[in-house]
Design an enzyme around this catalytic site. Structure first.
Site, PDB file in Angstrom:
ATOM      1  CE  LYS A  51      -3.719  -2.400   2.510  1.00  0.00           C
ATOM      2  NZ  LYS A  51      -4.586  -3.323   3.308  1.00  0.00           N
ATOM      3  CD  GLN A  95      -3.234  -4.295   6.679  1.00  0.00           C
ATOM      4  OE1 GLN A  95      -3.121  -3.553   5.590  1.00  0.00           O
ATOM      5  NE2 GLN A  95      -4.101  -5.769   5.900  1.00  0.00           N
ATOM      6  CG  ASP A 118      -9.286  -0.295   4.743  1.00  0.00           C
ATOM      7  OD1 ASP A 118      -9.301  -0.548   3.568  1.00  0.00           O
ATOM      8  OD2 ASP A 118      -8.655  -1.264   5.592  1.00  0.00           O
TER       9      ASP A 118
END
Ligand code: NDP
Length: 288
Positions: A51, A95, A118
């Site tokens: 990422k 994460q 997200d």
């Protein structure tokens, strides 16, 4: 025909790079993504590196805040609260999975929905269900983009989603169902009866269950479009690392009956990161 997710994701990253350059040339600061990594899970660390690399490629600023695996829930919530109020931060990504002492849902719900790139915050999930603007979770958004850019006709088609997780199955179900997209959607899970019969009825199959080679040729109607989300490790002594990655679909056999199919790797995976970057740029624009 192969749906080349690697190629499509690369095109999207290039579009985002151009849009970011334009955004900065208009006098704005570059979009900025704060990535939080708790613990030392190698797979999570590798996703986070991917990422960060993609952000750099597209002119999006990003830093990874790496926290010890013993971090308490309160410490993490305090950090989120700081990132929420930091005007230089456009997007926040925590994460997953988190260590067991931390409640994932509590942490996700603590992120400001306008920075939740997200798309896992209940407000953003609610917006997906209602068909309102917000942040769409990256993997489901990537699946929809793959279908669109491959010219797949969705309206009125029977779509079968395998898997009902909050991060893939349920959002995909809602996106396919949206007015304007107009699929007739069925979702299957571990308690579904006669699952192969249900899948055989599908014009579009989205497989997201995490079982290697689960979808076999006999389950696929000739001409169906097959999107394979699964990422599974299977032993492979011919590889230096001792394993290889395969999807939920028995690709080698299904490829001969499907009209379009994504490979694993190189299908949905690269799209997930591309859509995260898209959400981060959108977050910066909406803030401005
Ligand atoms: P989850 O484990 O959260 O959910 C799996 C779902 O599959 C559940 O709904 C479960 O049913 C269902 N399921 C499991 N086994 C069966 C079975 N034998 N028959 C029918 N249904 C079954 O998985 P995720 O959604 O998080 O991930 C799914 C896969 O997608 C994984 O391989 C994951 O690695 C991959 N993935 C890939 C991404 C990418 O970027 N390409 C991103 C996210 C995930 P039930 O609810 O009844 O238990």
């Amino acid at each position: 025909m192969l749906i080349d997710g690697k190629q499509i994701a690369s095109e999207i990253r290039s579009e985002i790079r151009d849009e970011t350059t334009q955004w900065v040339s208009e006098g704005n600061r570059p979009p900025y993504l704060a990535v939080v990594l708790v613990g030392d899970d190698p797979a999570s660390a590798s996703y986070v590196r991917g990422k960060a690399r993609a952000c750099q490629e597209c002119g999006i600023g990003s830093d990874t805040i790496a926290l010890d695996s013993s971090t308490s829930e309160k410490e993490l919530l305090d950090l989120i609260s700081k990132l929420n109020t930091d005007s230089e931060v456009d997007g926040i990504l925590v994460q997953l999975p988190l260590p067991s002492q931390i409640d994932d849902q509590k942490v996700i719900s603590a992120i400001d929905p306008s920075k939740d790139v997200d798309g896992f915050h209940p407000v953003n999930i609610g917006n997906v269900v209602l068909g309102r603007p917000g942040f769409t979770p990256a993997t489901p958004a990537g699946i929809m983009e793959l279908l669109r850019r491959s010219g797949v006709e969705i309206s009125g088609k029977n779509a079968v989603v395998l898997g009902r997780s909050n991060i893939v199955g349920k959002p995909v179900l809602n996106l396919l169902l949206q007015k304007g997209t107009d699929a007739t959607v069925t979702i299957c899970h571990s308690r579904t009866r006669n699952l192969p019969d249900v899948v055989r009825n599908a014009d579009i199959i989205i497989a997201a269950i995490g079982r290697a080679h689960f979808v076999t040729k006999d389950m696929v109607k000739p001409g169906a479009v097959v999107i394979d989300v699964g990422i599974n490790r299977i032993d492979d002594d011919s590889r230096e690392r001792g394993y290889r990655l395969v999807g939920d679909v028995d690709f080698d056999n299904v490829v001969s009956v499907a009209s379009k199919i994504t490979p694993v790797p190189g299908g949905v995976g690269p799209m997930t990161i591309a859509m995260l970057l898209r959400n981060t740029l959108d977050a910066a624009r909406r803030k401005a």
